[in-house]
Design an enzyme around this catalytic site. Structure first.
Site, PDB file in Angstrom:
ATOM      1  N   CYS A  96       0.307  -1.975  -5.464  1.00 45.80           N
ATOM      2  CA  CYS A  96       0.696  -1.038  -6.527  1.00 45.80           C
ATOM      3  C   CYS A  96       0.597  -1.724  -7.899  1.00 45.80           C
ATOM      4  O   CYS A  96       1.234  -2.752  -8.136  1.00 45.80           O
ATOM      5  CB  CYS A  96       2.117  -0.526  -6.302  1.00 45.80           C
ATOM      6  SG  CYS A  96       2.597   0.614  -7.615  1.00 45.80           S
ATOM      7  N   GLY A 194     -10.104   4.152  -0.771  1.00 43.26           N
ATOM      8  CA  GLY A 194     -10.656   4.284  -2.118  1.00 43.26           C
ATOM      9  C   GLY A 194     -11.846   5.219  -2.130  1.00 43.26           C
ATOM     10  O   GLY A 194     -12.889   4.900  -1.546  1.00 43.26           O
TER      11      GLY A 194
END
Ligand SMILES: Cc1cc2nc3c(=O)[nH]c(=O)nc-3n(C[C@H](O)[C@H](O)[C@H](O)COP(=O)(O)O)c2cc1C
Length: 307
Positions: A96, A194
């Site tokens: 993150c 992704g």
């Protein structure tokens, strides 16, 4: 732990809460899903303002509870609590990039800069629980530090069972296309993440040597996408029922006031790209009454379906 070719739903703070997970499971009941990230501090102190601290996972099947933090002991305590709450596995956030997590808390992506601490956290969590532990990380801190392979080896040495690799660096945030390095000679299975949006993307990842793929933003406004990719569900014809069900689940979980304001973003995603969606969003954003919102949903999708 993970069968080959597994598809996962990504953890997304503010999105993959219990109501959204229920929606996804309507179309893909056995899908492995990961919760929004949970702070080990907030969880162990049972902060009342964070509802997810009190989730019960016993009825959720294949669910990984994701924790973030920088203190090995607290992370271990949090993992035990989530195991007791019925999580099927524990995922440790090591990717993150938001400053609140990565800079101020020294957690999330910051652990890509401190592999020693990352190893200690994984070790403490693995020793604390009987369920599997995974990590979710990125290619590295920035383009000059793409050392994901080293972190994966540390994770494996400390007992992690698999890793999710988001094909961007911390510096890239969520911008630009993800790149997915070929996977060779890794000690644990690697799941690609992704920009994965379709079964073709999943196939491409498998050809690159990944054991599975995880989808995040592609699920916004499309909780059925996993069912589609798995070939077990179609795009629903009756959007009124789907969207209304999501709203009702949000109300049950958050209460009416919070649910109504949180649901606006979901309505924006559900309606994105459809005729008159901008007008629809403007109207919805002014409404606070649930029956009026339901009426707008009925009108919008009822009309669209008739075009
Ligand atoms: C709004 C938002 C919230 C996110 N929350 C989390 C989170 O709680 N934990 C985590 O590991 N990743 C989180 N991510 C990252 C996603 O899980 C995923 O790695 C990223 O979006 C790339 O995958 P995608 O291109 O399929 O979306 C978040 C991303 C977004 C955009």
């Amino acid at each position: 732990m993970i069968p080959k070719n597994q598809i996962f739903a990504a953890p997304m703070a503010g999105i993959s809460d219990k109501p959204f997970r229920t929606m996804v499971r309507m179309f893909a009941p056995d899908l492995p899903m990961v919760t929004e990230m949970i702070s080990c501090h907030s969880l162990t102190m049972q902060h009342k303002n964070c509802l997810r601290n009190f989730d019960n996972y016993a009825d959720e099947g294949n669910i990984g509870a994701q924790i973030f933090g920088a203190a090995p002991r607290l992370m271990a305590d949090a993992a035990m609590m989530l195991q007791d709450a019925g999580a099927a596995w524990i995922d440790i956030n090591m990717g993150c990039p938001v400053p609140k997590v990565a800079t101020r808390a020294g957690a999330g992506a910051f652990l890509m800069r401190n592999h020693k601490l990352a190893g200690e956290i994984i070790n403490a969590v693995v020793r604390a629980v009987q369920i599997p532990v995974s990590i979710k990380t990125r290619l590295g801190w920035d383009d000059s530090h793409k050392d994901w392979q080293n972190l994966i080896h540390i994770a494996a040495d400390n007992g992690a069972k698999f890793a999710v690799l988001h094909g961007r660096t911390r510096a890239a945030g969520y911008v630009g296309s993800a790149t997915h390095p070929e996977i060779k000679d890794m000690p644990i299975p690697i799941i690609a993440n992704g920009d994965i949006k379709s079964s073709l993307d999943v196939q491409n990842m498998l050809h690159l040597g990944y054991d599975g793929a995880m989808m995040g933003r592609a699920m916004l406004g499309r909780p059925w996408i996993f069912g589609r990719v798995l070939g077990i569900a179609n795009v629903p014809q009756d959007m009124v029922t789907v969207v209304t069900r999501h709203l009702e689940l949000m109300i049950e979980y958050y209460g009416e006031k919070t649910a109504v304001s949180m649901f606006r973003k979901h309505l924006a995603w559900y309606s994105a790209g459809m005729p008159n969606s901008a007008d629809f969003r403007t109207k919805i954003n002014q409404l606070t009454d649930v029956s009026a919102i339901k009426q707008e949903i009925l009108q919008f999708w009822g009309c669209v379906a008739n075009i």
